[in-house]
Design a protein around this motif. Structure first.
Motif, PDB file in Angstrom:
ATOM      1  N   ASN A  59      26.914  45.473  35.908  1.00 29.54           N
ATOM      2  CA  ASN A  59      27.186  44.000  35.925  1.00 29.54           C
ATOM      3  C   ASN A  59      25.815  43.578  36.282  1.00 29.54           C
TER       4      ASN A  59
ATOM      5  N   TYR B 161      29.156  37.677  40.219  1.00 27.28           N
ATOM      6  CA  TYR B 161      29.960  38.734  40.395  1.00 27.28           C
ATOM      7  C   TYR B 161      29.760  39.354  41.759  1.00 27.28           C
TER       8      TYR B 161
ATOM      9  N   LYS C  98      33.771  36.350  38.790  1.00 25.83           N
ATOM     10  CA  LYS C  98      34.413  37.721  39.006  1.00 25.83           C
ATOM     11  C   LYS C  98      34.151  38.288  40.207  1.00 25.83           C
TER      12      LYS C  98
END
Length: 937
Positions: free
Chosen positions: A119, A205, A373
């Motif tokens: 990520n 994230y 996320k």
């Protein structure tokens, strides 16, 4: 029955979900030989290749097999560790934004490197959240080797960093930090006056380690930043003067419950006095606009009728000092919260100290729901799966262990009384010591751990002092491992020391007493953790032949001790009572049996335990006596375990409902918080806010005209005098509004246009006089400062409203709906007041010198530990000194007395005593103390 049969035939739904990851695990394994052949530089170059593919539009999922293979290879080269297949599955679960439940010792810290790297390729930053500073530093340094090898930057956010250091850490590809620090940085960022001062760069994230602890246990208490209110001494003194006028018929006093409420007659009398004093914004005292006044009236009534001088508090040196109701000791420096201490100061006619005000607050629920996320990992989440899905939308996937679990979980032993239970525990500890089996004793509180330590001392055991790192060596005297009567006690207070102690809990013959939450995040290895021992025992030795020799000795000793511990049956986890949550019990059990090691767990209970007492121990006690249960005997049966688990399930459901209800109220504030914070950011981003200011000014004029010129009214029905007065007050314009009203054929629209034109001309002249750059700066500063001022006031009002809104339930009205409705009206009022305040200030503003950057208020951070009730961020960690906070008290700065100005010698700082940060510096420089001698180094 059919469900159990179907599970046996087809596997559980969790098994099917895990099975779906197997094809990608095979794909990653197929890439391993190719990645193993790459040179270090070629492997590092893969990062740029992946990044360019992402910039070209490739999805992260497409890169997953190659990225995971790269991380696995980098881990082998830097840490000497290779990700197991189940760890690859855990990494995929985290990448998908789910919670990976992985047993203790399965390497969750290493698992996180896989999705973090993948990520981070997007270049927007990844946050890895830990429960304390020690783990944040440890993981950033330890796993940082992998990221740096692959060309990523790593930052760490811990307590004590300045804004520049924080900004640099957040700008890194990977940022490790604690939940508290990340939450406070978000709040502080939304109090800054310039985009360049902000430290965070978004929430894209995040992976939360020990996710159940942070998102469930700690979610009960919000993060709060507070600061001192303006001096309101006159307000407190005015209200205090009203209380003696009330007679006994005007209030109802319940000393047992320590409550006092006004009767209907008392309310009418108080309302009349407040009206005469001009303290009511509307005629009715209980209108929402007056909620803060009512709150302080109630606090003054409590101060006079519930609190007695020389019993609950004393007055010493012109200060109200609290007396601890349990110890009878004075508690200087501690203050009652919510304005109660100020009410006592007004009652005793001493100097009233400023009340602390909430400047900003947020719950962990609402902070972590901001991430685009979010993922989490823990050893225990399945029992709270419903809550994690309901509140955060996080699905829990149970990842299988690399090796089958060999731990033996025995049935609970239930005794009639606590002394019988503790006698049985002591005997078992002696037995384990004799055969060399390491024991981890889990207790529910610091107090219970110290009680058990005292009982062991009476049996001749010695508590090990770990303040000296060399003390660890004493645990590993192989000759005396089974005969030396030593034990360790730790609790969740000193995280780094705690990690060192718990890491050695697997040594043969070791006895470690811990609170259930202590030492999470640290692996217990049988025989002791050699790396932690080397770090502690060889801290003063330079790397070289001597260091290598001693390190090899420690590793060999740990290996021998592991063999002894394995022969004795592995780590024995002994629970001294059941927690109200099955998850906490499972956390404790999970410390034993890592990576296929043997182990044993057992809980000892008594009918005196909290959980047993709550769930009908009286009846059970009588039944056990009738069955002839003798003193010292225990009852052991699987049915008791099932009954207890059902009881725990009920408590968990009740706690979930309570947290959900709290969140419903907080969501109301959160919606408003998001509007205010996003508006602040828009204002800071805007190069020019003149149009926003103009719209606000015109809206104020619209309201003024609407109030004084009713729709479809004739000019003779207008309140022209009132409109003229308000135009003068708000717009600083002396206009002939009364003459306009006498003009033939004039309408409200024409009055409005004339006011627009007159106010616009004034602002145009200011623009010509000061220039667009200065005016933009001034407009932006006034806008932001006014918004912050009204938002802080709004937070206090909402807090007071929330405390009293439950009373609406007596009128058959839903308190939550009432709160939503009132909060919405209050927010509308905030926007109206903001428009008026900004317009009035800008219409009057005269710029004499170059404007300076607005100052942030003095701030103090708070987060109450839900397990202990103590403020984790208070200056002193001494639990006795913090005891006042458990009674709802708030800490203030220092205990040094205020010195009168006349007693201060400008040349001798020792005579200054305690100086307020915003006071003029006693040295005579003319600067504020915080900018002179009180400036932080």
């Amino acid at each position: 029955m059919f469900g159990a049969l179907a599970t046996k035939l087809f596997g559980s739904s969790n098994d099917r979900k895990v099975k779906a990851y197997h094809p990608r695990v095979a794909a990653i394994n197929a890439l391993e030989p190719a990645f193993a052949k790459l040179s270090d530089d070629a492997l590092r170059a893969k990062t740029e290749e992946f990044r360019s593919r992402v910039e070209g539009g490739a999805e992260l999922d497409e890169l997953l097999p190659e990225a995971f293979a790269a991380v696995r290879e980098a881990a082998k080269r830097t840490l000497g560790q290779r990700h197991f297949d189940v760890q690859l599955i855990g990494g995929m679960v985290l990448h998908e934004g789910k919670i990976a439940e992985m047993k203790t010792g399965e390497g969750k810290t290493l698992v996180a490197t896989l999705p973090v790297y993948l990520n981070a390729l997007a270049g927007k930053g990844v946050h890895v959240v830990t429960v304390n500073d020690y783990l944040a530093r440890r993981d950033a340094e330890w796993m940082g080797q992998i990221y740096k090898f692959l060309g990523l930057t790593v930052g760490v956010i811990v307590h004590g960093l300045d804004d520049d250091e924080r900004r640099e850490a957040y700008a890194s590809d990977v940022t490790y930090g604690t939940n508290n620090e990340l939450g406070f940085d978000y709040l502080r960022d939304n109090m800054k006056y310039d985009m360049s001062q902000m430290v965070q760069r978004g929430h894209v994230y995040g992976i939360v380690d020990e996710v159940d602890s942070i998102l469930i246990d700690e979610a009960r208490t919000p993060l709060i930043i507070s600061g001192p209110l303006d001096d309101r001494s006159e307000f407190y003194n005015t209200i205090d003067a009203f209380i003696p006028r009330l007679s006994k018929e005007d209030y109802e006093l319940d000393e047992k419950q320590r409550t006092v409420v006004m009767t209907e007659a008392g309310t009418e009398k108080m309302e009349q006095m407040l009206r005469e004093a001009g303290l009511l914004k509307t005629d009715d005292m209980y209108d929402v606009e007056n909620v803060s006044v009512v709150h302080h009236v109630n606090q003054a009534l409590r101060a006079h009728r519930l609190f007695t001088r020389d019993k609950d508090y004393i007055v010493r040196n012109g200060e109200v000092v609290i007396i601890d109701e349990f110890t009878g000791r004075m508690m200087p420096g501690r203050r009652f919260s919510e304005g109660l201490h100020q009410a006592l100061e007004a009652k005793e006619h001493v100097q009233i100290q400023p009340e602390n005000q909430t400047l900003a607050s947020i719950t962990f629920q609402n902070y972590f729901r901001m991430y685009e996320k979010l993922a989490g990992m823990t050893g225990t989440a399945l029992t709270e799966a419903d809550e994690l899905m309901d509140i955060y939308g996080l699905e829990v996937i149970e990842v299988p262990t690399n090796m089958p679990v060999a731990r033996r979980d025995e049935d609970d032993e239930v005794y009639r009384t606590a002394p019988e239970k503790y006698r049985a525990i002591i005997e078992l500890l002696k037995e384990c010591k004799t055969k060399g089996q390491p024991v981890l004793v889990g207790t529910t509180s610091i107090e219970k751990s110290e009680l058990l330590a005292d009982l062991l001392k009476k049996e001749g055991f010695i508590q090990k002092d770990f303040s000296d790192p060399t003390a660890f060596a004493g645990l590993f005297d192989e000759e005396h491992a089974t005969t030396d009567k030593v034990f360790a006690v730790l609790n969740a207070r000193y995280h780094e020391q705690e990690a060192q102690i718990v890491s050695q809990a697997g040594a043969a013959g070791a006895i470690t007493i811990a609170t259930n939450m202590a030492g999470r995040g640290t692996d217990i290895q049988l025989g002791g953790n050699p790396d932690m021992r080397i770090k502690a025992e060889l801290a003063g030795i330079e790397p070289g032949p001597e260091f290598d020799r001693r390190a090899a000795e420690i590793r060999a000793q740990c290996a021998r001790m592991k063999e002894r511990a394995l022969k004795a049956g592995g780590l024995f986890v002994l629970g001294t009572e059941r927690h109200e949550s099955r998850r906490i019990d499972n956390q404790l059990r999970g410390r034993s049996g890592r990576q296929g090691d043997p182990g044993r767990s057992k809980f000892f209970l008594s009918l005196d335990d909290d959980l047993m007492r709550i769930f009908g121990s009286d009846r059970l006690d009588g039944m056990l006596q009738k069955l002839g249960l003798k003193e010292g005997e225990a009852i052991v049966h699987p049915w008791i375990n099932k009954a207890l688990e059902k009881a725990q399930g009920k408590v968990e459901a009740r706690n979930f409902d309570a947290r959900k209800n709290i969140l419903k109220y907080d969501d109301v504030m959160n919606d408003q918080r998001k509007v205010v914070f996003s508006q602040r950011i828009e204002l800071m981003k805007d190069a020019n806010v003149a149009e926003t200011v103009k719209e606000m000014r015109h809206a104020v004029i619209d309201d003024l005209v609407g109030r004084h010129i009713p729709a479809n009214a004739y000019p003779e029905q207008w309140d022209a005098a009132g409109l003229k007065e308000e135009v003068a007050n708000l717009l600083a314009l002396d206009l002939p509004v009364d003459e306009w009203a006498r003009e033939e054929g004039i309408a409200d629209e024409e009055v409005r246009e004339r006011l627009f034109k007159a106010s616009d001309e004034v602002m145009a002249k200011k623009l010509d006089a000061y220039g667009p750059e200065v005016m933009t700066y001034v407009e932006k500063s006034i806008l932001l400062q006014a918004l912050d001022h009204f938002w802080r006031e709004h937070l206090v009002t909402l807090d007071h409203l929330r405390q009293v809104i439950g009373l609406r339930g007596y009128g058959q009205r839903d308190p939550l709906n009432e709160y939503k409705s009132e909060a919405f009206n209050l927010f509308q009022g905030l926007l109206d007041r903001l428009r008026e305040a900004v317009t009035a200030q800008l219409m009057r503003v005269e710029i004499m010198t170059q404007p300076m950057q607005p100052e942030l208020p003095d701030m103090v951070a708070h987060h109450i530990d839900p397990m202990t009730g103590l403020d984790e961020l208070a200056g002193d960690a001494d639990p006795i000194a913090q005891a006042g906070r458990m009674l709802g008290l708030s800490a203030q700065d220092g205990d040094a007395p205020e010195m009168a100005a006349a007693e201060r010698d400008p040349a001798d700082p020792s005579t200054w005593g305690k100086v307020g940060r915003n006071e003029p510096c006693p040295c005579g420089s003319g600067k504020k103390f915080k900018h002179c001698h009180g400036r932080l180094a």
